[in-house]
Motif scaffolding. Sequence first.
Motif, PDB file in Angstrom:
ATOM      1  N   SER A   1      31.754  36.338  35.826  1.00  8.48           N
ATOM      2  CA  SER A   1      31.409  34.920  35.971  1.00  8.48           C
ATOM      3  C   SER A   1      32.549  34.141  36.624  1.00  8.48           C
ATOM      4  N   LEU A   2      33.793  34.505  36.315  1.00  8.92           N
ATOM      5  CA  LEU A   2      34.936  33.873  36.985  1.00  8.92           C
ATOM      6  C   LEU A   2      34.893  34.136  38.481  1.00  8.92           C
ATOM      7  N   ILE A   3      34.378  35.296  38.860  1.00 11.71           N
ATOM      8  CA  ILE A   3      34.321  35.682  40.274  1.00 11.71           C
ATOM      9  C   ILE A   3      33.152  35.025  40.993  1.00 11.71           C
ATOM     10  N   THR A   4      32.026  34.853  40.315  1.00  9.87           N
ATOM     11  CA  THR A   4      30.788  34.446  40.994  1.00  9.87           C
ATOM     12  C   THR A   4      30.387  32.989  40.801  1.00  9.87           C
ATOM     13  N   SER A   5      30.839  32.344  39.734  1.00  7.42           N
ATOM     14  CA  SER A   5      30.371  30.995  39.423  1.00  7.42           C
ATOM     15  C   SER A   5      31.403  29.940  39.813  1.00  7.42           C
ATOM     16  N   LYS A   6      30.984  28.971  40.569  1.00 11.75           N
ATOM     17  CA  LYS A   6      31.873  27.871  40.984  1.00 11.75           C
ATOM     18  C   LYS A   6      32.337  27.070  39.772  1.00 11.75           C
ATOM     19  N   ASP A   7      31.393  26.613  38.962  1.00  7.60           N
ATOM     20  CA  ASP A   7      31.737  25.769  37.815  1.00  7.60           C
ATOM     21  C   ASP A   7      32.587  26.510  36.797  1.00  7.60           C
TER      22      ASP A   7
END
Length: 625
Positions: free
Chosen positions: A551-557
């Motif tokens: 999620s750190l890699i793929t999500s902007k927010d």
Amino acid sequence: MLRFGRLQLVSTSRTIKIMPQKKRMNERTQMFLAFQRATLDLESSFAPDPFKHCDYEYQLDDTLKVIRYHLKEGEYRSRRVENFDLPKGEFAIRPGVIVDILDLTFINRLLVDFIFKLDRKLPAGVTAYRLKKDPELQFRILQEATYFILPKYKRVKIRIEEPWYNLWPAYRKELISDLKSGKYSFVAKTDITAYFEDINHITLAEILKKKASSNINSINMVMEVYGDWALRDPTNVRQRRGLPQGSIISGVLSNYYLDIIDTYLENEKKKGQIKWYRYCDDIHVLSKTRQQAIAILLKIGSMLRQLGLNQNAEKTKPLTTEEAIADIQNECADNISEIIDVSQKRGSDRSILIGRLRNEYKKISRRKPLTDKVEVALIRAYFASRILDTALLTNRVGNDFIKLPMRSKPICSYARQFINYKPVLRAFSYHLKERALLHNYQLAFLVTAFRNLRKKDIDVFRNIKNIAGDKGRHWYVRVQATNTLFYLGVNLLKHNHINKLLHKSNQRFIRRAALILLPLCCSPELINEQLNIAAKDLNIAVSRMANFLLSLITSKDFAANHLKKFKGLNSTFLADQLWRLYFISLNNNPDVRTSFRALMKRIKKKYYNYPILNEHINRLQELTK
């Protein structure tokens, strides 16, 4: 069971706000607050998670939804606690356990149904683990989907209990004031041996049900979890006794176990002959005659036997008020506490405070025997020296680490701040090398002290690597070593080292921790491949962490909110959580990359004299090309 696969993260740009609210909270919000309190409780425990439970930020609402379902159905199944023995003196140990954060969340949620009404029934003489005066504590929280764990200052606001650093000084101040009043001549002093370990679950449940008869279902579920947490005998049978120490909730519940003693003392007080105070298992009864004090001690001892408890023979005695004052007062420790309080205020003069601290320390250093009072004053001196950033104790910290193993946490926190001083580095490097006789608890915090090294030390790196891979050591020690390995291992760690830690034969939390090491020696493509495999792992601790990192890699927010955590550039937080930046660096969102590059410039400017951090920055720049 909640399954963690590779799921798409749904996020929102709403921010977190805490606002007073008079209406009753819905179940979702109450469970969310219970999770925040559990996080705060474990953060201050004897074995805090080095990753600050950040992996629970991934899909936390779904996780708590499952707990709400089990709460509604009354069929919650708790996890088995992890045993972690703690030092008791230089050579002895006592039992300790590490509890699961979701179990603690479940208990926190149940307690708010009845604990406020119980606290109001406690007599004034009970002074420890009391709840805040405002029993409502209603809050409305608008959640940001990618940032579930509130900042610590907000979690402190929603805790239900008064902090010990308010209750303990107030208890001592009021007790000493009564002793000096001249109304009483003697004090019956007693203490309980192994109080938390010997609390009987069945007896405690009966006491709670008697006091809160309308909440029997909640009490039964709470005690069922404590039953699952209980230590087991050699034949794996639960002992049905003992509350885990280090948890605030255990302290709150322990207040009610001594109900028959509190009732007896309160009745005696109403006769106008005594006044009493109880801080957890430490009891002081003020009386007018020595005979009365002795009679009270004998009566308390008899009642304790009914509860399956034993008095501490050395600490049970009648005292004159003068002897009691001398026993309770610790002028040196109180003066150091005052220095700490002043240091927190704006405009305080650091040089003057350091001078005052030096004068108080001289009183400690001249006393060769390390009595209980001197030990308390010394540990406060460590805390004050760390706040004031003074090297006052650097010459003795290595010796104190060995002599006071139960104080390893505050001692190593101080040593970490001054690890680049030669006496500290020399002493702690020696202890790291000669670690065979150290308690697991000692070693767990010893390895954290090296996360502030400025320059690489190959011998330290090798020792930390060996500890991380040592299957004879407790998993918590190996997890702490793995986190330190990340800080020291840039351009040193090999891929085969990581594979050994990720192997399925290792304990789940070791595999969870090993995932953060991937960026040190893997390409972005291999990192994604390994994380996607781990995200489907059958062990939920591993899969949850892998999904969090993805999620750190793929999500902007998600990435943007975690970048905000580095706003203050605290060196301790930076060294502990530097691994987050590696995964954020792989996020391709333009806004995230802009914020990330700005943060890198700030880190490079502030820590230009830290070669290890500069190597990390160079590695991060390689990954972002």
